[in-house]
Design an enzyme around this catalytic site. Structure first.
Site, PDB file in Angstrom:
ATOM      1  N   GLU A 143      -0.240  -4.424  -3.482  1.00 42.09           N
ATOM      2  CA  GLU A 143      -0.013  -3.865  -2.148  1.00 42.09           C
ATOM      3  C   GLU A 143       0.301  -2.371  -2.189  1.00 42.09           C
ATOM      4  O   GLU A 143       1.337  -1.914  -1.659  1.00 42.09           O
ATOM      5  CB  GLU A 143       1.077  -4.656  -1.426  1.00 42.09           C
ATOM      6  CG  GLU A 143       0.656  -6.115  -1.232  1.00 42.09           C
ATOM      7  CD  GLU A 143       1.622  -6.941  -0.388  1.00 42.09           C
ATOM      8  OE1 GLU A 143       2.751  -6.477  -0.136  1.00 42.09           O
ATOM      9  OE2 GLU A 143       1.231  -8.038   0.043  1.00 42.09           O
ATOM     10  N   GLU A 167      -2.874 -13.509  -2.441  1.00 43.46           N
ATOM     11  CA  GLU A 167      -1.687 -14.023  -1.758  1.00 43.46           C
ATOM     12  C   GLU A 167      -2.128 -14.601  -0.430  1.00 43.46           C
ATOM     13  O   GLU A 167      -2.901 -13.968   0.304  1.00 43.46           O
ATOM     14  CB  GLU A 167      -0.640 -12.922  -1.498  1.00 43.46           C
ATOM     15  CG  GLU A 167       0.111 -12.439  -2.714  1.00 43.46           C
ATOM     16  CD  GLU A 167       1.255 -11.496  -2.336  1.00 43.46           C
ATOM     17  OE1 GLU A 167       1.732 -11.578  -1.177  1.00 43.46           O
ATOM     18  OE2 GLU A 167       1.651 -10.679  -3.179  1.00 43.46           O
TER      19      GLU A 167
END
Length: 543
Positions: free
Chosen positions: A179, A326
């Site tokens: 991220e 994810e």
């Protein structure tokens, strides 16, 4: 809409869902081969947690029952893994003992690393830079220290090749960071900084062997605004969409188009694209200026994968694999819904609806031994895991266990009943579930946890033909009363620290799905008719 109209609409919806949905499936018919995208991989919190006995025991349980082939986790280079040591004379010593221990344990269980190359160890991050979490993830980028980073990545890659063999490591994945678009969280740097990090990392991995698989950008979630278009997050460009508009927007993956372009222009490899795809968004509310969670509909994963496939197909890397590294009902480790029954039906629906849409969709996470926000204050605290800290399995665990038992040939799927055949044995395995229509426009989360059972049941009728007369089948039911440890914990008064006896009881309740035996008729036909309460999941299998 008036109150009277709402009542009429609900009555019509209830009548529709109660109408019997009959399927007749010839078990000898030609099937369509498919891959189990759901059992390719799962996730854990951070690498250091893998040094714990309970973590390994739970991974063994997940592997045995859910079949996961890969595991992804943060922080392989964090300070608590004790890898990077720079002496006062400038000499660098690498210590691989901790990572060897984690990877050895995983591989002994038959689970390969999906390596997330993160975060910076002390000495490679920017001096005086930012850290995250209580265990001090180092996230600040320093371009002048990238030669040290490249050397670390190369040494690490060479080490795992030496230890486990080139043929083994060629089956691994090397993902660059986690991220990085969250510059206030996991990467204190610009978009261009991340692209340079990607270049240095990809070059280091490929310098060991050209066939090793590298990719990214591992960005957070899909968005429908322009807050991540620039070099840094600009929350002034956030758009908060009300519930009646959120599902009408075009949602896009972050930095994916730009990374594909950058790599094409710089002759860099992209063996796979990875990103995250939660059905939620945390844009700023333009009125209050505060972060406000918005929840998308049950088909958001389908929409996101469709956009992703189209984007990759028109790029210079049309054969790049797609990995959602994810995914869950929400990105909050304190979302009560993670402990409850609805995620099981959502997991079945989202995965079965998206067969062929990606190479993997990885559930975040397999265990509540997870400490980004510290340990949970209760044994059920809304943690991400499909198994809680004490080893009590949740309904989400059963969803993956049931999916894993499907065959590899699809015979039929109507959106609620999936019938498969195992090509090697000819056995038939089917799944039926009730994901209620009332939650089509909004995925269940803590915001609607209080009303999740106020939804309509669903009638299903499945007839299997072409069976061997008298062939036995097991019908296993997961519902609010069976395989649901959370309600059992509530019924005993939600003890903060259960006794050993109470914990053993809760473990048994977690495993306590309802199992029934039935036989095919003399004509080789089996008919199963059931009314499924909301969120109920049924596995129909041959022993």
């Amino acid at each position: 809409m008036s109150h009277f109209c709402r009542i009429i609409s609900f009555v019509l919806l209830l009548a529709t869902s109660l109408a019997a949905e009959a399927q007749v499936v010839d078990t000898k018919a030609r099937g369509e081969r498919f891959e189990h995208l759901w059992s390719v991989g799962t996730c854990a919190g951070r690498a250091n947690e893998g040094l714990r006995t309970a973590w390994v025991e739970q991974l063994r349980l997940a592997k045995e029952h859910c079949g996961f082939q890969y595991l992804r986790m943060h922080g392989i280079f964090d300070d608590d893994m004790c890898i990077y040591h720079e002496k006062t004379n400038g000499q660098v010593v690498y210590n691989w003992q901790y990572v060897d221990e984690v990877y050895d344990r995983m591989l002994e269980l038959g689970v390969r690393p999906f390596v997330e190359l993160s975060f910076f160890p002390k000495g490679i991050d920017a001096d005086g830079g930012k850290t995250q979490m209580w265990y001090w993830n180092r996230v600040s980028f320093d371009r002048e220290k990238m030669p040290k980073w490249g050397a670390l990545v190369k040494a690490f890659t060479q080490h795992v090749v030496d230890r486990y063999g080139l043929n083994e490591v060629r089956q691994w994945y090397f993902e660059v960071w986690n991220e990085p678009n969250l510059d206030f969280g996991f990467f204190d740097g610009t978009k261009s900084d991340y692209f340079y990090l990607y270049k240095v990392t990809a070059d280091a991995v490929k310098s060991v062997d050209k066939e090793l698989k590298v990719g990214g950008p591992a960005t957070s979630n899909f968005i429908a605004d322009h807050r991540h278009d620039g070099e840094r997050t600009d929350n002034k460009k956030s758009v908060f969409y009300p519930q009646d508009q959120i599902n009408k927007q075009q949602w896009k993956g972050i930095w994916i188009e730009e990374l594909l372009t950058y790599c094409a222009q710089n002759a860099l490899p992209v063996d796979f694209i990875s990103t995250h795809a939660y059905p939620t968004d945390y844009a700023l509310d333009p009125v209050s200026g505060k972060g406000k969670g918005a929840i998308r509909y049950a088909n958001s994963l389908r929409d996101d994968l469709t956009w992703l496939r189209k984007t990759i197909a028109k790029s210079a890397f049309p054969k790049a694999e797609i990995h959602i590294t994810e995914w869950s009902t929400s990105p909050s480790s304190r979302d009560r819904m993670h402990d409850l029954i609805p995620p099981a039906a959502y997991i079945l629906k989202a995965n079965l609806d998206n067969i062929g849409g990606a190479n993997s969709v990885m559930y975040w996470t397999f265990t509540d031994i997870f400490e980004e926000k510290g340990g949970g204050e209760e044994i059920f605290h809304g943690g991400f895991g499909m198994i809680n800290f004490q080893g009590i399995v949740k309904p989400s665990f059963h969803a993956y266990r049931m999916l894993h038992q499907l065959g590899d040939e699809r015979l039929s799927y109507d959106g609620h009943v999936f019938v498969s055949r195992h090509s090697d044995t000819g056995k038939i395995t089917a799944l039926a579930f009730n994901y209620p229509e009332e939650f089509t426009e909004i995925v269940p989360s803590s915001s609607n946890a209080g009303s999740y059972m106020n939804a309509s049941p669903r009638n299903i009728t499945l007839t299997l033909t072409g069976l061997t007369p008298g062939k036995p089948f097991i019908i296993e039911t997961l519902d609010k009363d069976h395989g649901n440890a959370y309600d059992a914990w509530q019924a005993m008064g939600a003890p903060h620290s259960p006794t050993r006896e109470q914990t053993a009881y809760l473990k048994s309740k977690g495993w306590g799905t309802l199992k029934e035996s039935v036989l095919a008729g003399a004509d080789g036909t089996l008919t199963i008719s059931r009314q499924l309460p909301p969120w109920t999941c049924i596995l129909i299998s041959q022993p």
